[in-house]
Design a protein around this motif. Sequence first.
Motif, mmCIF file in Angstrom:
data_model
loop_
_atom_site.group_PDB
_atom_site.id
_atom_site.type_symbol
_atom_site.label_atom_id
_atom_site.label_comp_id
_atom_site.label_asym_id
_atom_site.label_seq_id
_atom_site.Cartn_x
_atom_site.Cartn_y
_atom_site.Cartn_z
ATOM 1 N N TYR A 100 0.864 -1.284 -0.033
ATOM 2 C CA TYR A 100 -0.042 0.188 0.043
ATOM 3 C C TYR A 100 0.976 1.122 0.072
ATOM 4 C CZ TYR A 100 -3.599 -3.348 1.396
ATOM 5 O OH TYR A 100 -4.226 -4.493 1.285
ATOM 6 N N LEU A 143 -2.007 6.140 -0.393
ATOM 7 C CA LEU A 143 -2.998 6.044 0.323
ATOM 8 C C LEU A 143 -3.915 7.350 0.457
ATOM 9 C CD1 LEU A 143 -1.183 4.429 3.412
ATOM 10 C CD2 LEU A 143 -2.788 3.123 2.071
ATOM 11 N N THR A 144 -5.263 7.342 0.741
ATOM 12 C CA THR A 144 -5.950 8.426 0.812
ATOM 13 C C THR A 144 -5.953 8.731 2.435
ATOM 14 O OG1 THR A 144 -8.031 6.948 1.566
ATOM 15 C CG2 THR A 144 -7.485 7.667 -1.046
ATOM 16 N N THR A 172 -8.610 8.718 4.292
ATOM 17 C CA THR A 172 -9.511 7.663 4.827
ATOM 18 C C THR A 172 -8.640 6.262 4.970
ATOM 19 O OG1 THR A 172 -11.054 8.654 3.556
ATOM 20 C CG2 THR A 172 -11.490 6.423 4.595
ATOM 21 N N ASP A 173 -7.625 6.127 4.158
ATOM 22 C CA ASP A 173 -6.938 4.721 4.294
ATOM 23 C C ASP A 173 -5.998 4.981 5.588
ATOM 24 O OD1 ASP A 173 -7.988 3.607 1.940
ATOM 25 O OD2 ASP A 173 -6.309 4.434 0.836
ATOM 26 N N ILE A 174 -5.329 6.159 5.546
ATOM 27 C CA ILE A 174 -4.319 6.407 6.841
ATOM 28 C C ILE A 174 -5.169 6.164 8.018
ATOM 29 C CG2 ILE A 174 -2.842 7.919 7.815
ATOM 30 C CD1 ILE A 174 -2.295 8.815 4.949
ATOM 31 N N SER A 175 -6.384 6.899 8.039
ATOM 32 C CA SER A 175 -7.071 6.785 9.320
ATOM 33 C C SER A 175 -7.611 5.535 9.740
ATOM 34 C CB SER A 175 -8.305 7.653 9.026
ATOM 35 O OG SER A 175 -8.989 7.871 10.267
ATOM 36 N N ALA A 176 -7.720 4.621 8.915
ATOM 37 C CA ALA A 176 -8.097 3.339 9.011
ATOM 38 C C ALA A 176 -7.193 2.411 9.633
ATOM 39 C CB ALA A 176 -8.786 2.589 7.872
ATOM 40 N N LYS A 177 -5.623 2.804 9.160
ATOM 41 C CA LYS A 177 -4.684 2.191 9.667
ATOM 42 C C LYS A 177 -3.982 2.463 10.905
ATOM 43 C CE LYS A 177 -2.661 0.588 5.097
ATOM 44 N NZ LYS A 177 -1.828 -0.700 5.680
ATOM 45 N N ARG A 224 -4.064 10.706 -4.198
ATOM 46 C CA ARG A 224 -3.656 9.715 -3.068
ATOM 47 C C ARG A 224 -2.103 10.378 -2.724
ATOM 48 N NH1 ARG A 224 -5.779 4.663 -2.517
ATOM 49 N NH2 ARG A 224 -7.424 4.258 -3.743
#
Length: 266
Positions: free
Chosen positions: A29, A32-33, A35-40, A69
Amino acid sequence: VSKIEKEKNQNIRALERAFDIIEAFTLEYSELTLTDISAKTSLSLATIHRFIQTMMARGYIEQDPISSRYKLSKQFVRLGGIVVRGLDLVQTAMPYLQELSNKTSQNCNLSVYDQGKVLCLINIESFKSFFMGIKVGQSLPVYGGALSKVILAHLPSDLISSLISHDLPSFTPQTISHRDLLINELEKIRHQGYAESRGELTIGEAAIAAPIYDYSNEVVAGISLSGPEHHYVEEKQIEFKRLLFETASRISEQLGSDRCFKYEGL
């Protein structure tokens, strides 16, 4: 909790969050967006956005103009290169310098710039044992002798100016300690591609030195041959220079440099 202690804890937490964001990027990965970073990371979008903006301003994060991204920048390649270079330099250079010493029967050294001085990382003494030369871990003045001068000549110009902003102490009558003469000497070294010295640190000792380049074609070290001055007659010195340049070229190539060394005129 005191105000100072509270600020300290906040700074530590901010640093941890920055590393959390950096470590969210992986080979799988790499883009990342938010949102992706927030999820991780379990950080809020507002927090991530604030940190990302700071990292972008410092050049550590890039944003793809099409996908929007985020990804890590080449700054991390540069930082990684610094670590790898330090680990690889001695291991890479040692066999080449041992071979050079065997061929020339001279002392061989490798040194790097270190906080205003030149630090010896490799010292190979000739079997003839001259009782001269520098030792591993020894620091030398950045302007005294061929090895120091070849490193000094390739430092950034503003750093050179700060290091030799005035005349410097002499170690022997042969030391180039006058600022203007030293500046001319450094220009000569850059032009011809190598440095020479005779009795600049120790009376009776001569040396020649060449720069070592890394994958970014920046000078990261210098290597030298040194021994009794009477060994450095013209014919022998030509052969020493040829072998020195050959060795510098081989080491630089192993470190990823594509810089071509020129032997003409040696």
